[in-house]
Structure formats: C-alpha cells, structure tokens
Enzyme design. Structure first.
Site, short mmCIF file in Angstrom:
data_model
loop_
_atom_site.label_atom_id
_atom_site.label_comp_id
_atom_site.label_asym_id
_atom_site.label_seq_id
_atom_site.Cartn_x
_atom_site.Cartn_y
_atom_site.Cartn_z
N TYR A 59 0.90 -1.01 -0.13
CA TYR A 59 0.11 0.05 -0.10
C TYR A 59 0.93 1.25 0.13
O TYR A 59 0.39 2.28 0.37
CB TYR A 59 -1.01 0.27 1.15
CG TYR A 59 -1.98 -0.91 1.18
CD1 TYR A 59 -2.00 -2.09 0.53
CD2 TYR A 59 -3.41 -0.49 1.37
CE1 TYR A 59 -3.15 -2.87 0.49
CE2 TYR A 59 -4.51 -1.26 1.49
CZ TYR A 59 -4.29 -2.35 0.71
OH TYR A 59 -5.48 -3.36 0.76
N LYS A 103 3.01 -14.75 4.45
CA LYS A 103 3.06 -15.51 3.22
C LYS A 103 4.57 -15.78 2.72
O LYS A 103 4.97 -15.54 1.48
CB LYS A 103 2.30 -14.92 1.90
CG LYS A 103 2.17 -15.44 0.76
CD LYS A 103 1.11 -16.87 0.89
CE LYS A 103 1.11 -17.67 -0.69
NZ LYS A 103 0.35 -18.86 -0.35
N ASP A 157 -3.22 -18.00 3.47
CA ASP A 157 -4.15 -18.86 3.09
C ASP A 157 -4.87 -19.74 4.10
O ASP A 157 -6.09 -19.95 4.16
CB ASP A 157 -4.00 -19.42 1.73
CG ASP A 157 -2.43 -19.65 1.54
OD1 ASP A 157 -1.61 -19.25 2.42
OD2 ASP A 157 -2.00 -20.83 0.80
N ASP A 174 -6.10 -5.91 5.63
CA ASP A 174 -7.16 -5.49 5.25
C ASP A 174 -8.15 -6.51 4.59
O ASP A 174 -9.27 -6.49 5.21
CB ASP A 174 -6.64 -4.56 3.96
CG ASP A 174 -7.72 -3.67 3.29
OD1 ASP A 174 -8.85 -3.60 3.89
OD2 ASP A 174 -7.53 -3.08 2.17
#
Ligand code: NAD
Length: 337
Positions: free
Chosen positions: A123, A175, A209, A233
C-alpha cells in the site's frame, strides 16, 4: 475537562453514523469538543481538494480524530485519502477487533483483535505501467516494501496490546513461503520480537491462506493476529463477516503523531441517505478512542450498552436482522447507558 478532537463526517452513510456516534458520546458525558472538518468527496465538492490543509492542520493540533468513511474512486481519480492520512500521521497500527455479540449467527465465541501494519507492504503507492511496443499499459507493477523498523514496531505493538489486554496468544500471519524477501523479513522480525514476550504470550505462525480457511472453520481458536497491510485489510473484512458484518467492526489507526478512529466499512453507497445504516462500528471506534484518551471505564460502559442493545435484538438495524433506523437504534443504546 474537555478533550479537543477532529470530527470528519465523511461520505455516503458517514454523516449518519457520525451524528449517531456523537449523540451517544454526548449522552455518555465523554467530554469531547469537536472541530468539524471535511475530507474525501465531500471536501472535493466543497473546496476542490480531497484532503484540505484545514483538515490536516486540525488533526495536527488535536492529534485525535473520529472519522466517517471516505469515498475512493476505483482505478482512477484521486488516491485514497485514508491511505494518505495514514502516511501523513504515520498511523502505523490498525487495530480491528471483531467480537461475537449478535445472537443467532453461524459463528459464536469469536473474539479476535486483528493488528494490521498500516503504512508499508503493497500500500505504499509505488506503482507503474510498463510500455511494450505501442501498448502503454502492456504490464503493471506494484511494489511491496517491508522494513525492519516497520515490522518491529507493529509486532511490538501487537504483543504489548496482547499483554495489556490479558490476551493469551498472538498469531503471526504471513506468506513467507512464496514472498521470501518481504514476507520473510516480516516473519523473521516477528519471531525475534516474540522472544521478548516468551512466558507472557503464546506465539504461533500461519500462512495467510491457511489462516483464511481456519478463520471460517475454527475462528474461536484465534486471539490476536498480526499481519502485513494487504492481508490485514482482507482478513479484517473476513473477521467482520464472522461476527455479523461490516456494520459492527471498528478500527483504530494509531500513530506516532496522531490517532484516527473509524469504522472498517466504507461509504455504503447502496444505503446512503436512507437513514438505515448501522452506526455500531463507529460507536465501537469511539470506545477505542475513549480508551486511547484514558477513559477506559467509560469506554467499557458505552460498549456494554451497545452490546446489550445488540444482544436483545429488539431495536437493531436491518443488516443485523432488525427494522430500526439509525436514529431509533441510537436512542435504544442511549437508553441503555
Ligand atoms: P462498503 O463497506 O461501503 O459496503 C459493503 C456492503 O456493506 C454494502 O452492502 C453496504 O451497504 C454494507 N454496509 C457497510 N457499512 C454498513 C453499515 N454501517 N450498516 C449497514 N450496512 C453496511 O464497501 P464498498 O461498497 O466496497 O465501498 C464503498 C466506498 O467506500 C468505496 O469508495 C471505498 O473506497 C470506500 N471505503 C472507505 C473506507 C474508509 O473510509 N475507511 C473503507 C472501505 C471502503
């Protein structure tokens, strides 16, 4: 003693939910003096600038703001004012609690505090198109940046919060199996910080995930989550869904030079102007704000009135199964105080 604070009603349902929240805070004797300012589309329409200097000056002065949602044009137009405010005031910690209160939902027993890094990751706004031949937009790239400094302070914030609130566990969500550099650094720093809290808070790790799957199969096993900007988010909208939707979940943006409190939801254009929006999320954000200014007892009292009204289900808004208007629900919460 009154506390000076900036109030940004925002766009869409923003003015409705901020009015309701201010009414509740007044009834509770919270003692805020509001400096009303504009941002977003309302500011573009009034003064031709989505983030006017007067608004920034006000927040610089008060260091404290309650903010309604702001519209962000999709794929064109001005950049997100929310993201700009986070950068301007270095609002590095986004704290989004989600707690089961509304009865009869698919999930119960959820009580998760998601701590999202708010200034880095994907972001940061470094994006560009790559021209190939005649095609100016043949490719596009967005750069994710994770710094040791940013990762350290968000992990420390999450662990400190867990200790302060007597929480048992912090889950580091990442991740790093695929994004070995940016996510790898975030995870490594998290592991180091976790060692400082050994014996006080349990730590665990989850790949994002797998975390998303577990959040909808065993949400009750999560306590505090700390993660990077984009994952935070997305997962915080997911946790909102677990407890009854976006109308219910607040978010604190805590920084080094200011703190801004808001709902997780957006401007809800589909119900704007109808007087039926659920103001709970912003009301709970106001409770986070009371806590932040040292009025923890009052925060608990106001939150208790909100939760009791929701639990009773007699006078609640349509998104949580009722027929009350924003104003009727607000009256019911005030009556509970
Ligand atoms: P949204 O949160 O506005 O709406 C999603 C759905 O949730 C809609 O069906 C809406 O009616 C419902 N909803 C949201 N808040 C509710 C409430 N308080 N009571 C009852 N129902 C509620 O998300 P969106 O439609 O993706 O975004 C609309 C606009 O809001 C976009 O311009 C987006 O950029 C902006 N946005 C702003 C913020 C912010 O200012 N912090 C956050 C998210 C989105």
């Amino acid at each position: 003693m009154t506390i000076q604070a900036t109030l940004i009603p925002g766009d869409g349902i923003g003015p409705d939910v901020t009015d309701a929240t201010v009414r509740l805070l007044d009834a509770a004797g919270a003692g805020f003096t509001w400096d009303r300012q504009l941002a977003g589309t309302a500011a573009v329409n009034a003064v031709g600038d989505p983030m006017p200097d007067a608004t920034l000056d006000s927040i610089r002065r008060t260091k404290l703001a309650l903010k309604g949602p702001l519209e962000t044009p999709v794929g064109k137009g001005f950049r997100s004012v929310n993201v700009a405010l986070r950068k301007e005031f270095d609002l590095y910690a986004n704290v989004r609690p989600a707690k089961s209160v509304v009865p009869g939902l698919r999930f119960s027993g959820v009580d998760i505090i998601l701590v999202r890094e708010n200034t880095e990751g994907l972001y940061i706004g470094i994006e560009n198109y790559v021209r190939i031949g005649d095609d100016e937009r043949a490719a596009a790239q967005s750069i994710a940046v994770v710094t040791r400094y940013g990762a350290e302070r968000i992990h420390r914030y999450a662990f400190d919060l867990a200790v302060r609130l007597g929480r048992k566990k912090v889950t580091l969500v990442h991740k790093a199996n695929i994004l070995k550099f940016s996510q790898g650094l975030f995870l490594d720093v998290g592991r180091d910080i976790a060692k400082e809290y050994a014996g006080r808070v349990t730590v665990e790790e989850r790949i994002v995930d797998a975390c998303a799957m577990e959040l909808v199969t065993k949400p009750e096993r999560y306590d505090v989550i700390v993660t990077t900007n984009l994952f935070g988010d997305i997962l915080s909208d997911l946790t909102s869904g677990l407890v009854g939707g976006l109308g219910l979940t607040p978010g604190a943006n805590i920084g080094t030079s200011a703190a801004i409190f808001e709902a997780v939801h957006g401007t809800a254009p589909d119900i704007a102007g109808k007087g039926i929006a659920n103001p709970t999320a912003l009301m709970l954000a106001a409770c986070q704000m009371l806590d932040h200014v040292g009025k923890a007892d009052l925060a608990r009292r106001v939150q208790g009135a909100i939760e009791a009204t929701l639990r009773e289900q007699k006078c609640v808004t349509g998104d949580v199964g009722g027929t009350a208007t924003t104003a009727q629900y607000t009256d019911a919460v005030i009556a509970r105080l």
